[in-house]
Enzyme design. Structure first.
Site, short mmCIF file in Angstrom:
data_model
loop_
_atom_site.label_atom_id
_atom_site.label_comp_id
_atom_site.label_asym_id
_atom_site.label_seq_id
_atom_site.Cartn_x
_atom_site.Cartn_y
_atom_site.Cartn_z
N LYS A 278 0.83 -1.20 0.00
CA LYS A 278 0.00 0.00 0.00
C LYS A 278 0.88 1.26 0.00
O LYS A 278 2.00 1.23 0.51
CB LYS A 278 -0.89 0.03 1.25
CG LYS A 278 -1.93 -1.06 1.32
CD LYS A 278 -2.72 -0.94 2.62
CE LYS A 278 -3.73 -2.06 2.78
NZ LYS A 278 -4.84 -1.96 1.82
N ARG A 353 -10.39 -11.88 1.26
CA ARG A 353 -11.21 -12.94 0.66
C ARG A 353 -10.50 -14.28 0.71
O ARG A 353 -11.15 -15.34 0.74
CB ARG A 353 -11.59 -12.55 -0.77
CG ARG A 353 -10.44 -12.43 -1.74
CD ARG A 353 -10.77 -11.60 -2.97
NE ARG A 353 -10.87 -10.18 -2.64
CZ ARG A 353 -11.13 -9.23 -3.51
NH1 ARG A 353 -11.33 -9.54 -4.79
NH2 ARG A 353 -11.21 -7.97 -3.14
#
Length: 517
Positions: A278, A353
């Site tokens: 990030k 996920r």
């Protein structure tokens, strides 16, 4: 001297909970400050004239307060609840927060209850307790001195005839508020002091106190179980992963459970993005909150016994951090999820996920009537719905409706988004069974479709809390920082849960059914 993780208490709110009581007379309330709710245009107390309020500009709107010396010199805070004919639990919760914040310097408060046509005593008491307790939250175990005293006691004052109803509502509000405060504590704790192993210890401690059954699965056990999603995300970390299984069983003396519900929470204790690192910006600095889903599940299940929940609930907390290193999962790697399905990893920052896929498969291996997962999953959902509303997807409309109803009762806003299966082909992989990223648009839908691949057709709903898990500024009972969003929603869902009909599975968002095909 550096603080050791073993000396740090990640859940200080649990050990210093506010004492809530109900009395029939203000004389019986020893609190330093008395709150009096006033409806818009309503009559003030006899000892205070309407002219005094009008001169001060007080109209009784939610968010307004007026401080005055009361009988005997005790400070009284008049606080607005809005028009009497429209007052509901949301207005009362917000109004109680305004009162509690107006008396921040005081640890002991009391308030009378409003007389309204729309609001029963039990619901009013619950809302007032929730608003006051959640508004006075602070996370200060890392500060030399707390900014203000916590709320030590809250007394509700009302006629004796309504006392039993008020006590039931106050108790319910106390437990639900406690869930939110616990979830906030967990999400606010720094990742170096609350890693996967440490949250497992917290769960074990809470289980012993609340009657939850808690099982902790370590790295080697997860390897034997084939939980390749969780282990793949953990591959770059020096801290081991943990899967925590929680089981709540209603007392047998109360009869058989009303249904079986499984909850799955994303527990990324810190999300650097892995190899897909990030940017070093303000959002990256909040990534300790990426375990807010797991925190909400743990917090909600910790209060089910106190709330007398009649639903049997199983919870899975999938906990690890997501770090870059020489051993981290690489773009293009393939992971084997529990059950054997393979996933091509095209973005290591789409990791939530992956860890939840293992748990969803495990949930289908046991008897359950429905599965609900909750996660700070996608920036796409934040961009679609903003920072205050969660997105809800599902393959069974009856279950989705229960989630939305719980969100309304908790005042934790959620909005149903389409499970648009026409986009499922964008998750097809040339190398594996599925890939963890779709195209550049519809990212929240892609994530939901990915998760649906692992529920084996069971009734399932997915709650994306990427937006409301974090506040940039305080608003009413919602503090700046980690909000604990989802804890009361999930507890309410479990309290009201009824197994969805088999015919409901696979139904679509009302009015746009063609989108799901």
């Amino acid at each position: 001297m550096a603080l050791d993780a073993e000396d740090f208490d990640p859940i200080p709110s649990w050990g210093r909970s506010c004492d809530v009581s109900v009395v029939a007379s203000a004389d019986g309330a020893t609190a330093a400050v008395l709150g009096v709710p006033i409806a818009r245009g309503g009559e003030p107390p006899e000892w205070l004239g309407a002219a005094d309020l009008a001169a001060a500009g007080f109209q009784g709107k939610v968010g307004e307060t007026f401080l005055s010396p009361g009988p005997g010199g005790r400070p009284v805070v008049l606080y607005g609840i809005g028009p009497a004919d429209t007052v509901g639990v949301t207005e009362l919760r917000d109004a109680a927060a305004t009162f509690a914040l107006a008396a921040t310097a005081r640890a002991h408060l009391a308030t009378t209850l409003p007389e309204t046509d729309r609001q029963g005593v039990e619901s009013a008491a619950q809302a007032l307790v929730e608003g006051a307790l959640m508004a006075r939250y602070s996370f200060d175990p890392l500060k030399a001195e707390p900014a203000a005293p916590g709320l030590a006691s809250l007394t509700l004052v009302l006629p004796e005839a309504a006392r039993a109803d008020a006590e039931r509502g106050a108790r319910r509000g106390w437990w639900l508020a406690r869930a939110t405060l616990l979830a906030r504590d967990l999400a606010n704790s720094p990742p170096s002091l609350l890693n996967a192993a440490r949250i497992a210890e917290c769960a074990l401690d809470l289980g012993r106190e609340t009657g939850l059954e808690v099982e902790v699965f370590d790295q080697e056990t997860l390897r034997r179980m084939g939980c390749g999603g969780l282990l793949g995300v953990n591959a770059g970390s020096v801290d081991e992963a943990r899967m925590i299984k929680l089981s709540y069983t209603p007392p047998a003396a109360d009869g058989p459970p009303r249904g079986r519900l499984t909850l799955v929470g994303k527990g990324i204790m810190y999300d650097s993005g892995g190899i897909s690192l990030k940017p070093s910006d303000a959002v990256h600095a909040t990534m300790k909150n990426d375990m807010s889903g797991a925190g909400a599940v743990l917090a909600a299940m910790s209060v089910l016994g106190g709330l007398g929940c009649r639903t049997a609930v199983t919870g899975y907390l999938m906990c690890t951090d997501n770090m870059p290193s020489g051993s981290a999962t690489k773009l293009g790697d393939v992971l084997w999820i529990r059950g054997g399905k393979t996933v091509e990893v095209l973005n290591t920052d789409a990791e939530g996920r992956l860890v939840m896929a293992d748990a969803l498969v495990l949930a289908t291996e046991e008897p359950t009537d429905a599965i609900v997962d909750i996660a700070t999953l996608t920036g796409a959902c934040l961009r679609a719905l903003g920072a205050e509303i969660a997105g809800v997807f599902g393959n069974a409309q009856g279950l989705v409706d229960q989630v939305l109803d719980a969100s309304l009762k908790a005042d934790e806003p959620a909005w149903q988004l389409p499970l648009a299966r026409r986009y499922r082909a964008e998750l097809d992989s040339d190398l594996a069974d599925i890939k963890n990223m779709g195209g550049p648009n519809g990212g929240a839908i892609h994530a939901a479709l990915f998760l649906e691949d692992f529920v084996a057709g069971r009734p399932w709903a997915h709650i994306d809390i990427a937006g409301p898990a974090q506040n940039d500024r305080a608003a009413s009972w919602r503090p700046k920082g980690c909000t604990g969003f989802g804890a009361r929603l999930l507890a309410q869902l479990a309290l009201d849960f009824s197994p969805p009909e088999a015919s409901e599975s696979g139904t679509a968002l009302h009015g746009v059914s063609e989108v799901t095909r």
